[in-house]
Every structure is written in C-alpha cells, then in structure tokens.
Design an enzyme around this catalytic site. Structure first.
Site, mmCIF file in Angstrom:
data_model
loop_
_atom_site.group_PDB
_atom_site.id
_atom_site.type_symbol
_atom_site.label_atom_id
_atom_site.label_comp_id
_atom_site.label_asym_id
_atom_site.label_seq_id
_atom_site.Cartn_x
_atom_site.Cartn_y
_atom_site.Cartn_z
ATOM 1 N N ASP A 83 0.824 -1.212 0.000
ATOM 2 C CA ASP A 83 0.000 0.000 0.000
ATOM 3 C C ASP A 83 0.860 1.266 0.000
ATOM 4 O O ASP A 83 2.059 1.230 0.277
ATOM 5 C CB ASP A 83 -0.954 0.004 1.195
ATOM 6 C CG ASP A 83 -0.230 -0.109 2.538
ATOM 7 O OD1 ASP A 83 0.828 -0.777 2.591
ATOM 8 O OD2 ASP A 83 -0.713 0.455 3.532
ATOM 9 N N GLU A 141 -0.628 -1.909 5.218
ATOM 10 C CA GLU A 141 0.230 -1.837 6.401
ATOM 11 C C GLU A 141 0.120 -0.477 7.081
ATOM 12 O O GLU A 141 0.247 -0.368 8.304
ATOM 13 C CB GLU A 141 1.689 -2.092 6.003
ATOM 14 C CG GLU A 141 2.645 -2.224 7.183
ATOM 15 C CD GLU A 141 3.103 -0.902 7.771
ATOM 16 O OE1 GLU A 141 3.337 -0.841 8.989
ATOM 17 O OE2 GLU A 141 3.218 0.090 7.007
#
Length: 398
Positions: A83, A141
C-alpha cells in the site's frame, strides 16, 4: 551451489525488479483500496510455476503464493506489503506518482518488486529447494488496524514455523543490512479527547467554564508521563498532534477536541501510558468540572524479533557473502511502528532492514513527499531474503 545459482539468477533479473518498482511507484493506491496493485501482483504469477495462489485473502486484497520445494524441510513465510500513503509527491522523478495526492513514500513498491522476482526465481528452482515457502503479499500496512490482522485471522500462518520480512530504509547506509534482536520497533496507540465546558464572553470568565484551559492542562500533564512515570531505561513518546481550539479572540470556548499518538518499546510502558492518560482525563473532570470523553485505541504492538532466529538470520546473511553488501550491522531500536509485529506475536521470526540511502542528493525520511530510495537496495533485499529462505527451509530445527 544453490545460493550461488539463486544469486546469479537474481542478478540477471535486476533490471526487471527496478522496472516493476517504478511501475508500482507510478500507480500507488491507499490502504484497503489497492485494487489495481493486487490485480498486477496476481497477473504476474500467471506465468510463474508456483504451486498455489490465493487471491483476496481475508477479503481484503491480500495474495498468498505457495512454493513447494522438492526436498523435505520447514515451512516458512516471507512478507511484502504493497500500500501507499496520502501524500502529494514532490520528487520530480520521471516515474513519479500519477495518482494525485497518493505516493509510495515508504518503499512498499520496492518490497513488492523484489518479492515478485524472488518468488519467480524460487519457483523456477523449486526442484533444488527444501521445504515450503509462503509468499505473503499484504495490503494496508499503513492504516490501522492494518492488513496483517485480517490475513492472520484468515489463516495465513497455519503450518508456518517462522516468518520473515524486510524493510528498505532511506536513512540507513546503502550496502549494509541491519538487524536487531528482541524489542525492535515501537508499539502504537492513538487517542481522541473531547473536553466539554461552558462557553461565554471573554469579559466574564466567571460565568463560563473554559474548555481550552482544561484541555491545556491535560496537554501539559501528558508531558510528565514519560519524564516521571516511565522507567528511564524503557522508552515512550506521547505526542499531541491535533488541538482544535480555534474560535474568536473574545469568546470562551465551550468545547475542545484533541488527538494524540503514543509509542512505546515495551508492553509494560504501553499499559502504563494508557493508565496515566485515563487518570489525567478523570482528573480533568474533577478539577475543572468539565465533561471529558476519551477514545483510546491500541493498535500495532511492539515488534519483537526472536533472539535465536535473529542470530540465525545474521549468520545466514554473513555466510551468504552477498557481493553488494559491505556489512551486516546491529542497529538501535527503530521508533516507527509496523504491523509485521502482529505476525511475530503468532510465530517466531525476524524483521530486518536493508539500507537504501540514495547515492546522490539529500536523503529524505519515510513518509516525506521527497522520499526516494537507492534502487540497488532491491537486489540486495532479494538476495538477503533468498539467503534466509535457503537457511530456514532445510531439515535442521529452526
């Protein structure tokens, strides 16, 4: 020799690692929104001789790939996150983000790129490998509760004996690999406090109950938690990052909202800080006659590297004699938090670091709009994790 063959293949694919990283850097996606990134990862594996792929793992776009070696051995998991962050990129790079206001400002594009090529190479060589390797491509995350929890709940660590991860680090010297045993990265909590008083005219404070005064007292009291309550041989940080007290100069505010961030390096400090903050909130109500509503959430725990396994990782990296690596170095504890800590609460393992300081120009920290890495760190990451895989997938006990 197996490790030499692995390294040779990875060297031949270095340009592809960089190409993939730059493609992902151009197309970042926020946590829990990584639809195109997940599709890119899944498409990559269509031509790779893996044994199994599970998409949308845990219902949140995670992908788990299994590679089975031809020889008996251990089952391990290796993880890369994918991400990005809500940051407007200011690097001026030719492959800068094309998604306005979103940027790979933490290196997760590099993590995914090296992991894809490593997984491809391991799959091509599985007739020479021992054990089973689970490749965890994890979303989200950066945003609590984090993608790790959902993948763990869905069973990603079932049958796994050890779990490993790497983070490239823009502020650590390139050409070096860094490790630490025990408590390595801070645990994190966040809180929001609303203080409700009674508004009034600035000329008549006796008819009001000033929420700013009460909230300011709380801010100052919080600064004593670390200096006076936390063991000086432990570590903790309490930050008030937002104080919404804006109003008119001659108006006494009736309510204030503030938000804070807590980082601790032990579970004992984590509990102590929360208890103290709750005590101060209660004291506000008693001392100032206000109503104080606290929302307090612990999220990422302290990241704990198993000492024995970390020692084996260090030995594996040193014995592999990676040509691009000058040294394997013990590092000090790292202040940021990381949801890889959740995996390490379930299984023993090690999270370590590859120096990625740019060779030229100023080095900017993670989450900075000018963040960039030395792309030579990507091949080093692939080789370092390859050395760990070979070491831990053998029949010898972990």
């Amino acid at each position: 020799m197996l490790i030499e063959n692995l390294f040779n293949r990875l060297e031949q694919k270095e340009s592809r690692i960089v190409e993939i990283r730059r493609h992902l850097h151009e197309h970042p996606e926020l946590s829990f929104q990584e639809e195109e990134t997940a599709a890119f990862i899944a498409d990559f594996y269509k031509e790779v001789p893996i044994d199994e792929i599970e998409k949308d793992f845990g219902g949140q776009r995670g992908i788990v790939v299994t590679i089975k070696g031809a020889k008996p051995g251990k089952t391990i998991a290796i993880r890369a996150d994918f991400d990005a962050l809500p940051i407007k990129e200011e690097t001026g790079l030719p492959y800068a983000s094309k998604n306005e206001g979103v940027m790979h400002a933490c290196g997760h594009d590099g993590h995914t790129a090296y992991m894809l090529i490593l997984a491809e190479t391991l799959a091509e060589m599985k007739s020479e490998l021992s054990g089973v390797i689970k490749i965890i491509h994890q979303p989200a995350e950066e945003m609590p509760p984090g993608g790790a929890l959902g993948m763990i709940s869905a069973g990603v660590l079932e049958g796994v004996e050890a779990v490993f991860g790497i983070h490239v680090m823009s502020m650590m010297e390139s050409g070096k690999i860094f490790y630490r045993s025990g408590n390595t990265q801070t645990g994190r909590a966040r809180f929001k406090l609303r203080v409700q008083g009674k508004g009034g005219h600035g000329s008549s404070p006796h008819t009001a109950n000033d929420a700013i005064v009460a909230a300011s007292s709380f801010v100052m009291n919080c600064q004593t938690i670390v200096s006076r309550r936390v063991n000086p041989f432990d570590a903790a940080v309490v930050t008030i990052g937002s104080f919404d007290g804006k109003g008119q100069f001659n108006v006494i505010k009736d309510s204030v909202e503030l938000e804070g961030d807590v980082r601790t390096m032990s579970e004992a400090a984590r509990t102590l800080v929360e208890d103290e903050i709750r005590r101060f909130v209660k004291g506000l109500e008693e001392s100032f006659g206000v109503e104080a509503r606290l929302e307090y959430a612990n999220d990422y725990p302290v990241l704990y590297n198993d000492p024995e396994i970390t020692g084996q990782v260090r030995a594996a990296l040193e014995e592999a004699d990676i040509p691009e690596v000058d040294a394997v170095v013990e590092t000090e504890p790292q202040p940021p938090s990381e949801d890889f800590a959740y995996y390490l609460k379930e299984k023993p393992g090690c999270f370590f670091y590859v120096g990625a300081m740019p060779a030229e120009g100023e080095a900017f920290p993670h989450h900075h709009p000018k963040f960039e890495i030395n792309e030579k760190s990507l091949l080093i990451s692939a080789k370092a994790m390859a050395a760990v895989v070979v070491r831990f997938c053998g029949e010898e006990p972990i």
